[in-house]
Enzyme design. Structure first.
Site, short mmCIF file in Angstrom:
data_model
loop_
_atom_site.label_atom_id
_atom_site.label_comp_id
_atom_site.label_asym_id
_atom_site.label_seq_id
_atom_site.Cartn_x
_atom_site.Cartn_y
_atom_site.Cartn_z
N LYS A 78 -8.38 5.99 -4.98
CA LYS A 78 -8.54 4.54 -5.07
C LYS A 78 -9.99 4.24 -5.43
O LYS A 78 -10.88 5.02 -5.08
CB LYS A 78 -8.20 3.88 -3.72
CG LYS A 78 -7.79 2.45 -3.86
CD LYS A 78 -6.34 2.33 -4.33
CE LYS A 78 -5.88 0.91 -4.46
NZ LYS A 78 -4.44 0.86 -4.77
P1 NAD Z 1 -3.01 -10.09 -7.32
O1 NAD Z 1 -4.50 -10.22 -7.34
O2 NAD Z 1 -2.25 -10.24 -8.59
O3 NAD Z 1 -2.40 -11.15 -6.27
C1 NAD Z 1 -2.82 -11.28 -4.97
C2 NAD Z 1 -2.25 -12.59 -4.43
O4 NAD Z 1 -2.52 -12.71 -3.05
C3 NAD Z 1 -2.85 -13.83 -5.09
O5 NAD Z 1 -1.84 -14.81 -5.28
C4 NAD Z 1 -3.87 -14.31 -4.06
O6 NAD Z 1 -4.15 -15.72 -4.17
C5 NAD Z 1 -3.10 -13.99 -2.80
N1 NAD Z 1 -3.92 -13.93 -1.59
C6 NAD Z 1 -5.12 -13.33 -1.40
N2 NAD Z 1 -5.54 -13.51 -0.13
C7 NAD Z 1 -4.55 -14.23 0.48
C8 NAD Z 1 -4.39 -14.73 1.80
N3 NAD Z 1 -5.32 -14.51 2.73
N4 NAD Z 1 -3.24 -15.40 2.09
C9 NAD Z 1 -2.30 -15.61 1.15
N5 NAD Z 1 -2.41 -15.17 -0.12
C10 NAD Z 1 -3.52 -14.49 -0.43
O7 NAD Z 1 -2.73 -8.69 -6.62
P2 NAD Z 1 -1.39 -7.81 -6.71
O8 NAD Z 1 -1.56 -6.84 -7.80
O9 NAD Z 1 -0.21 -8.68 -6.66
O10 NAD Z 1 -1.53 -6.99 -5.34
C11 NAD Z 1 -1.15 -7.54 -4.09
C12 NAD Z 1 -1.04 -6.44 -3.07
O11 NAD Z 1 -0.11 -5.48 -3.53
C13 NAD Z 1 -2.33 -5.65 -2.77
O12 NAD Z 1 -2.31 -5.24 -1.42
C14 NAD Z 1 -2.19 -4.44 -3.66
O13 NAD Z 1 -2.93 -3.34 -3.17
C15 NAD Z 1 -0.70 -4.19 -3.56
N6 NAD Z 1 -0.14 -3.42 -4.66
C16 NAD Z 1 -0.23 -3.83 -5.95
C17 NAD Z 1 0.35 -3.07 -6.95
C18 NAD Z 1 0.37 -3.51 -8.39
O14 NAD Z 1 0.98 -2.82 -9.21
N7 NAD Z 1 -0.23 -4.63 -8.74
C19 NAD Z 1 0.97 -1.85 -6.63
C20 NAD Z 1 1.04 -1.46 -5.30
C21 NAD Z 1 0.47 -2.25 -4.32
#
Ligand code: NAD
Length: 435
Positions: A124
């Protein structure tokens, strides 16, 4: 000009910081690891090996800002394990990203790849910055310098980054280009989650949300729930949350609550998720000001009267204070580490079926693996092939984890850890320790 370190404006995170049930996310990972290690009677030497990252890189990233000043950012890359193959994991840009968080996320990648059986280790990366305060030019210079500094770390056979919070296809394209300039050849397999035009895979953007949908359907089958009987609350309306909501809506579920960094939104009649997605696109990436809903708090969303809860924002959201009030029957962890270990115990006691992060959000790394395979073959698959293979892998990983949890009479989370650690430990045993 005063000599002063940049203090990032944390006000973009409007919710108060969650109460931490533990000292840091790495400890949260270790607590689950310990339970699984005990079940497996893991050799103490292997235990030590598997909790220790193999490389930790900390690099300073000087960036010329648009106003002519130079700012120095901290860049991190942790390679947790390479036993099953080259390491794989996203890069997160955030003002509060820390080494402990990146170490935990890197370890989770190791277990995640093992759960879905893709031949990668875990890694990461992170850069301590506030991308919302940076221009596209500043972000590009930051990304290119981070990549140049880590040129000897990255590589299609060594360590393959991908997007994570606040990083996207464009940032992956800059990494690809910078790496390729240094390597003196175009090396599109060095990152995944890049634009399709540069060798990205069809279906990669939707893959994590799609995987969340597949495992949620698996859990609904186990509990005898039909999609039409299920109301869903989704925390975080970014890549993972919005796609999971859209696809579950298409399956017949009613999406009654969503939230993002600007707050929570509730509509008991169910949202038209495509309309919400269009709103967010047109509204600078957030749900701010969305009218056709009742305003709710983050805690109200997590404890709302629904069958399915999808935390898809960030870690440590479901704490021991929230867990007793959770009403959902199924929690599908779109985010990494959204439930604390103490909350886990409470949820287990209540009989909530928690589909753990290392299974629930593994769709992203699965299609990243497909992307890497396609780049290396120079032969690209149709969206139907990508989705068919993703669904098959996610469904079978769900069934395997479920069976493991039944076999040892433990939660699905511990079942997933047992499966993953057993696999990596067995590979390590066969490879042996080179000293
Ligand atoms: P992203 O940046 O596209 O979206 C994150 C969302 O969470 C946004 O809508 C943001 O406004 C919201 N957010 C942030 N803090 C918040 C809070 N305190 N309360 C409510 N909403 C809040 O990110 P993503 O790619 O969707 O990733 C989200 C999670 O999923 C992370 O933990 C990431 O590690 C995990 N993840 C993502 C992927 C991927 O392929 N994108 C894969 C595996 C895991």
């Amino acid at each position: 000009m005063p000599y002063k370190r940049t203090v990032y404006d944390q006000s973009i995170y409007q919710e108060p910081a969650p109460i931490r049930d533990h000292d840091n996310p790495f400890q949260s990972m270790i607590e689950r690891f310990d339970v699984a290690a005990e079940i497996l009677e893991l050799n103490p030497g292997f235990y030590e090996y598997l909790i220790t990252p193999v490389h930790v890189h900390i690099t300073s990233i000087p960036v010329k800002m648009d106003d002519g000043r130079i700012r120095v950012y901290e860049g991190l890359r942790v390679i947790h394990n390479e036993v099953l193959g080259p390491s794989k994991g996203g890069i997160r840009y955030a003002p509060d990203v820390s080494l402990d968080e990146v170490k935990a996320l890197a370890a989770w990648m190791t277990w995640k790849c093992a759960v879905v059986n893709v031949p990668f280790g875990g890694a990461k990366g992170g850069v301590v910055c506030n991308p919302r305060d940076m221009s596209p030019g500043e972000l590009e210079r930051l990304t290119r310098r981070y990549t140049a500094n880590l040129f000897n770390v990255f590589g299609p056979d060594k360590d393959i980054p991908a997007p994570d919070m606040n990083t996207n296809e464009q940032i992956m394209a800059w990494i690809l280009d910078t790496y390729s300039m240094h390597a003196r050849r175009t090396e599109n397999a060095v990152v995944t989650g890049k634009p399709v035009m540069l060798g990205g895979s069809l279906g990669r953007t939707e893959a994590t949300g799609r995987g969340v949908m597949t495992v949620t359907l698996g859990a609904m089958d186990r509990l005898g729930l039909r999609p039409s009987e299920c109301r869903v609350a989704v925390q975080g309306f970014g890549n993972v949350g919005s796609i999971a909501a859209k696809l579950l809506g298409e399956q017949g579920c009613k999406i009654v609550a969503v939230s993002d960094v600007t707050g929570g939104y509730y509509n008991e009649n169910g949202f038209d998720v495509s309309t919400l997605i269009d709103y967010v696109k047109a509204n600078n990436g957030t749900l701010d000001g969305y009218q056709d809903a009742e305003a709710i708090t983050n805690d109200e969303l997590l404890t709302s009267d629904v069958e399915i809860l999808i935390p898809a924002a960030k870690e440590d959201q479901i704490t021991r204070d929230i867990a007793p009030d959770v009403q959902a029957k199924i929690i599908a962890e779109g985010a990494n580490g959204p439930t604390t270990p103490l909350a886990d115990d409470i949820l287990n006691e209540k009989g909530v079926l928690v589909i753990p992060d290392i299974l629930a959000n593994a769709g992203g790394v699965t299609v990243s693996y497909f992307e890497w395979v396609q780049d290396r073959q120079g032969y690209f698959w149709s969206i139907e092939r990508v989705n068919r293979r993703l669904d098959r892998i996610m469904r079978s990983a769900f069934e395997n984890v479920y069976a493991t949890s039944e076999k040892y009479d433990v939660s699905m989370r511990i079942g997933a850890y047992v499966m993953a650690i057993d696999k990596v430990a067995s590979a390590l045993r066969i490879r042996g320790i080179y000293s």
